[in-house]
Write a protein that holds these residues in place. Structure first.
Motif, PDB file in Angstrom:
ATOM      1  N   LEU A  94       2.216  -1.073 -12.926  1.00 57.80           N
ATOM      2  CA  LEU A  94       2.819   0.226 -12.944  1.00 57.80           C
ATOM      3  C   LEU A  94       3.631   0.032 -14.527  1.00 57.80           C
ATOM      4  O   LEU A  94       3.596   0.998 -15.178  1.00 57.80           O
TER       5      LEU A  94
ATOM      6  N   GLN B 142       0.869  -1.294   0.054  1.00 56.11           N
ATOM      7  CA  GLN B 142      -0.050   0.031  -0.055  1.00 56.11           C
ATOM      8  C   GLN B 142       1.035   0.967   0.073  1.00 56.11           C
ATOM      9  O   GLN B 142       1.676   1.260   0.674  1.00 56.11           O
TER      10      GLN B 142
ATOM     11  N   PHE C   6       1.008  -4.672  -8.173  1.00 58.81           N
ATOM     12  CA  PHE C   6       1.374  -3.278  -8.390  1.00 58.81           C
ATOM     13  C   PHE C   6       2.448  -3.204  -9.387  1.00 58.81           C
ATOM     14  O   PHE C   6       2.329  -2.101 -10.309  1.00 58.81           O
TER      15      PHE C   6
ATOM     16  N   PHE D 287      -2.343   3.754  -3.999  1.00 59.08           N
ATOM     17  CA  PHE D 287      -2.479   2.476  -4.239  1.00 59.08           C
ATOM     18  C   PHE D 287      -2.532   1.561  -3.138  1.00 59.08           C
ATOM     19  O   PHE D 287      -1.741   1.370  -2.312  1.00 59.08           O
ATOM     20  N   ASP D 288      -3.829   0.576  -3.444  1.00 58.79           N
ATOM     21  CA  ASP D 288      -3.841  -0.282  -2.197  1.00 58.79           C
ATOM     22  C   ASP D 288      -3.804  -1.748  -2.893  1.00 58.79           C
ATOM     23  O   ASP D 288      -4.714  -2.113  -3.497  1.00 58.79           O
ATOM     24  N   TYR D 289      -2.690  -2.456  -2.760  1.00 56.52           N
ATOM     25  CA  TYR D 289      -2.505  -3.880  -3.312  1.00 56.52           C
ATOM     26  C   TYR D 289      -2.338  -4.703  -2.146  1.00 56.52           C
ATOM     27  O   TYR D 289      -1.719  -5.726  -2.174  1.00 56.52           O
TER      28      TYR D 289
END
Length: 163
Positions: free
Chosen positions: A70, A52, A66, A56-58
């Protein structure tokens, strides 16, 4: 009337059509690289530790997802930059003058596309009483329309003015 005559007489509309159709090249790039990145970073390298950072919350899908996002997003934007500059607007502006402007536009669009859907879905579900599936579809349509409404004139008038 020939197709060439029509495109010359309706240059703005023809650019808008090309803008929308040729944007799919970057979409295909994004899809392919997301799949490849997921296969490499998530499945092969097992980079599944929660991640996180800022917006961006992965936490559920992990760092590998992520990284795949990206790489895919950056490459899709690079592809789209060249497609729009050369194939749609046929701009002769220098890359030095236009790349930073496009990067600003791309970051704004990506951030809005990441943040806006939650608000649209919440509004649709809580205020309008729409179910989650339809709310998600509406959020996707709103995102797409907003990206087109913002990016087409910004590209045409500021980033990639034609010859």
């Amino acid at each position: 009337m020939s197709f060439k005559t029509w495109t010359e007489e309706h240059q703005g509309l023809w650019e808008f059509i090309k803008f929308n159709v040729l944007s799919n090249i970057s979409t295909i790039t994004r899809i392919a690289l997301t799949a490849a990145g997921t296969a490499i970073f998530v499945e092969a390298l097992k980079m599944t530790q929660p991640f996180q950072f800022l917006i961006f919350d992965y936490r559920d899908t992990g760092l590998g997802a992520f990284i795949a996002f990206l790489i895919a997003e950056v490459m899709a934007q690079v592809v789209n930059f060249f497609v729009q500059m050369k194939l749609v607007f046929k701009s002769d502006a220098s890359y030095r003058e236009t790349a930073w402007k496009y990067a600003v536009l791309a970051v704004v669009i990506v951030v809005v596309n990441l943040l806006l859907p939650n608000y649209v879905m919440s509004f649709c579900q809580q205020t309008l009483g729409i179910d989650a599936t339809l709310a998600g579809t509406i959020a996707s349509v709103v995102n797409t329309l907003l990206a087109v409404v913002v990016s087409f004139p910004v590209l045409k008038l500021w980033i990639a003015p034609g010859k």
